[in-house]
Write a protein that holds these residues in place. Structure first.
Motif, PDB file in Angstrom:
ATOM      1  N   ALA A 235       1.545  48.394 -20.134  1.00  0.00           N
ATOM      2  CA  ALA A 235       2.341  48.756 -19.522  1.00  0.00           C
ATOM      3  C   ALA A 235       3.185  48.160 -21.756  1.00  0.00           C
ATOM      4  CB  ALA A 235       3.352  47.412 -19.313  1.00  0.00           C
ATOM      5  N   LEU A 236       2.344  47.567 -22.129  1.00  0.00           N
ATOM      6  CA  LEU A 236       2.842  47.329 -23.707  1.00  0.00           C
ATOM      7  C   LEU A 236       2.506  48.705 -24.562  1.00  0.00           C
ATOM      8  CD1 LEU A 236       3.355  45.817 -26.210  1.00  0.00           C
ATOM      9  CD2 LEU A 236       0.923  45.303 -26.613  1.00  0.00           C
ATOM     10  N   ALA A 237       1.752  49.410 -23.534  1.00  0.00           N
ATOM     11  CA  ALA A 237       1.217  51.053 -24.357  1.00  0.00           C
ATOM     12  C   ALA A 237       2.702  51.338 -24.382  1.00  0.00           C
ATOM     13  CB  ALA A 237       0.354  51.404 -24.128  1.00  0.00           C
ATOM     14  N   ARG A 238       2.828  51.773 -23.294  1.00  0.00           N
ATOM     15  CA  ARG A 238       3.758  53.181 -22.571  1.00  0.00           C
ATOM     16  C   ARG A 238       5.336  52.692 -23.861  1.00  0.00           C
ATOM     17  NH1 ARG A 238       4.645  52.417 -16.189  1.00  0.00           N
ATOM     18  NH2 ARG A 238       6.871  53.987 -17.326  1.00  0.00           N
TER      19      ARG A 238
ATOM     20  N   MET B  86       5.426  34.203  -9.098  1.00  0.00           N
ATOM     21  CA  MET B  86       5.848  36.071  -8.560  1.00  0.00           C
ATOM     22  C   MET B  86       4.633  36.071  -9.733  1.00  0.00           C
ATOM     23  SD  MET B  86       8.260  37.879  -9.993  1.00  0.00           S
ATOM     24  CE  MET B  86       9.236  37.853  -8.810  1.00  0.00           C
ATOM     25  N   ASP B  87       3.551  37.272  -9.156  1.00  0.00           N
ATOM     26  CA  ASP B  87       2.687  37.727  -9.168  1.00  0.00           C
ATOM     27  C   ASP B  87       3.451  39.341 -11.017  1.00  0.00           C
ATOM     28  OD1 ASP B  87       3.848  40.030  -7.749  1.00  0.00           O
ATOM     29  OD2 ASP B  87       2.239  40.539  -6.351  1.00  0.00           O
TER      30      ASP B  87
ATOM     31  N   LEU C 254      15.188  35.024 -14.510  1.00  0.00           N
ATOM     32  CA  LEU C 254      14.121  33.480 -13.732  1.00  0.00           C
ATOM     33  C   LEU C 254      12.571  34.865 -13.216  1.00  0.00           C
ATOM     34  CD1 LEU C 254      17.129  33.233 -10.962  1.00  0.00           C
ATOM     35  CD2 LEU C 254      16.129  31.668 -13.002  1.00  0.00           C
ATOM     36  N   ALA C 255      12.619  35.841 -13.795  1.00  0.00           N
ATOM     37  CA  ALA C 255      11.341  36.773 -13.555  1.00  0.00           C
ATOM     38  C   ALA C 255      10.349  36.171 -13.768  1.00  0.00           C
ATOM     39  CB  ALA C 255      11.550  38.391 -13.326  1.00  0.00           C
ATOM     40  N   ARG C 256      10.130  35.880 -15.186  1.00  0.00           N
ATOM     41  CA  ARG C 256       9.725  35.062 -15.983  1.00  0.00           C
ATOM     42  C   ARG C 256       9.279  34.283 -16.019  1.00  0.00           C
ATOM     43  NH1 ARG C 256       8.483  36.229 -22.193  1.00  0.00           N
ATOM     44  NH2 ARG C 256       7.374  35.374 -22.489  1.00  0.00           N
ATOM     45  N   LYS C 257      10.019  33.568 -15.572  1.00  0.00           N
ATOM     46  CA  LYS C 257       9.797  31.242 -14.923  1.00  0.00           C
ATOM     47  C   LYS C 257       9.152  31.713 -13.949  1.00  0.00           C
ATOM     48  CE  LYS C 257      13.715  29.456 -17.890  1.00  0.00           C
ATOM     49  NZ  LYS C 257      15.587  29.184 -17.623  1.00  0.00           N
ATOM     50  N   SER C 258       9.207  32.590 -13.172  1.00  0.00           N
ATOM     51  CA  SER C 258       8.476  32.550 -11.732  1.00  0.00           C
ATOM     52  C   SER C 258       7.046  33.037 -11.837  1.00  0.00           C
ATOM     53  CB  SER C 258       8.860  33.240 -10.832  1.00  0.00           C
ATOM     54  OG  SER C 258      10.758  32.968 -10.190  1.00  0.00           O
TER      55      SER C 258
ATOM     56  N   LEU D 277       6.529  43.287 -13.154  1.00  0.00           N
ATOM     57  CA  LEU D 277       6.805  44.260 -13.616  1.00  0.00           C
ATOM     58  C   LEU D 277       8.105  45.512 -12.863  1.00  0.00           C
ATOM     59  CD1 LEU D 277       3.105  45.487 -14.993  1.00  0.00           C
ATOM     60  CD2 LEU D 277       5.049  44.750 -16.643  1.00  0.00           C
ATOM     61  N   LEU D 278       8.213  44.842 -11.634  1.00  0.00           N
ATOM     62  CA  LEU D 278       9.056  45.635 -10.537  1.00  0.00           C
ATOM     63  C   LEU D 278      10.723  44.957 -11.338  1.00  0.00           C
ATOM     64  CD1 LEU D 278       9.578  47.822  -8.544  1.00  0.00           C
ATOM     65  CD2 LEU D 278       9.767  45.724  -6.967  1.00  0.00           C
TER      66      LEU D 278
END
Length: 380
Positions: free
Chosen positions: A157-160, A339-340, A329-333, A345-346
């Motif tokens: 994801a970082l490379a993209r 959260m996986d 919220l997604a990052r904290k989860s 990423l989604l």
């Protein structure tokens, strides 16, 4: 430079506008040429020679001096002046129409360069977030919380993100070069844009009662064609030449007036009349079509402007307030193990696509507003 500074520079240095100004200067020459009251200059003639009698003896010198001035009949000089003035008016209107179109092209090129600049910033922030995520995933892997595949996915994801930033910067540089070409800015001279697409999308556009420059140019061209048609019709009348002649023969002299009138038996301006009538009819049809086209262009630009702003309003009202919250919220989860990585990423992909869509919507709204101003002929 800002949007308005770019337009001001285009008025000074755009190659197309410099060419249009030169055409106006050329048309002024025709007006100057038609200004004198008479088109032809008077002709001065002189004759001199010895006079002899039958036995060859000389009896003095004989000479004659004459002055002849041609006059045009049928109002030809007046028609020629009208044609020259209409030609100048046409070139002046063409210059204004060229300015209208060039400013529209410069405005659109500026907006696209500004869009590329804002997209580069957005992608750079995405790259930074991807780098932070890679570090966070590595820490969780080191702690034994996630498998190595998560680390690999984060690195991909970082490379993209890095590749996207590189592509955005290249597109920004290319669009700046396109803007440079339209402005007539040399390669070595620095050029950068500043501003916000959101603000330029709200550029005020006011209606005007003045006719658009391309319509004025066609009206002037029609007036020029009508004057040239009158000039062609007047060629059925020949030029009249009036003069005076002084003759001296030894001890006798005479002052006589002269009058010459060519007979219009063959050349009667047939080509000018036929061609001129066809041109007048063609321009009248073209003028009517141009007026209808202008109305449709303004209507289409108005509709497009309204729809683009309605779409932008929906995104800003319903999507923009939720983007930062969802990503946070997604990052904290994810960091809490709730959260996986795939889920995070989604969410990030959806957030990025929405931000790009919002940026695209800002660009489309700004382009629609500039196009409306161009069709109305009121771009500042």
């Amino acid at each position: 430079m800002s949007f308005h500074e770019a337009l001001a520079l285009a008025r000074q240095r755009a190659p197309a506008l410099l060419d249009a100004a030169g055409r106006v200067a050329e048309a002024e020459g025709a007006v100057a040429g038609a200004a004198p009251p008479l088109r032809e200059n008077p002709t001065l003639s002189a004759e001199v020679g010895p006079r002899s009698v039958e036995n060859g003896a000389r009896r003095g010198v004989q000479y004659a001096v004459g002055l002849v001035q041609p006059f045009e009949l049928g109002g030809r000089q007046g028609a020629r002046r009208e044609a020259a003035r209409a030609g100048l008016a046409r070139q002046t209107a063409d210059q204004r129409d060229t300015e209208r179109q060039v400013l529209g092209e410069v405005g659109e090129a500026f907006l696209r360069a500004l869009y590329a600049q804002e997209l580069t910033r957005l992608m750079s922030r995405t790259e930074e977030a991807a780098r932070d995520l890679t570090h966070a995933t590595q820490r969780r892997f080191d702690a034994g919380d996630v498998p190595v595949v998560d680390v690999n996915v984060a690195r991909v994801a970082l490379a993209r993100a890095q590749a996207t930033v590189a592509a955005a910067r290249g597109e920004e540089a290319a669009l700046l070069d396109e803007l440079r070409a339209r402005l007539g800015v040399p390669t070595g001279e620095p050029l950068a844009v500043r501003g916000e697409l959101k603000a330029l999308a709200a550029l005020p556009v006011s209606a005007t009662t003045e006719p658009r420059a391309d319509i004025v140019a066609l009206e002037a061209e029609l007036a020029q064609a009508e004057a040239e048609l009158r000039l062609g019709r007047s060629e059925r009348l020949p030029d009249l030449s009036v003069g005076i002649r002084l003759e001296q023969e030894v001890d006798e002299s005479a002052l006589v007036g002269t009058l010459s009138l060519p007979l219009p038996l063959f050349s009667r301006g047939q080509e000018a009349r036929v061609t001129g009538a066809a041109r007048v009819n063609r321009l009248r049809t073209a003028l009517e079509a141009a007026r209808r086209t202008r109305d449709l262009q303004v209507q289409a630009a108005t509709t497009r402007d309204r729809q683009r702003h309605e779409a932008l309003e929906v995104l800003e009202r319903d999507a923009l307030p939720l983007l930062d919250e969802n990503e946070s919220l997604a990052r904290k989860s994810y960091e809490a193990g709730e959260m996986d990585l795939a889920g995070l990423l989604l969410v990030r992909r959806e957030t990025l696509e929405t931000r790009v869509a919002l940026l695209d919507s800002h660009l489309e709204a700004a382009l629609a507003r500039v196009r409306l101003a161009v069709e109305l002929g009121v771009l500042p």
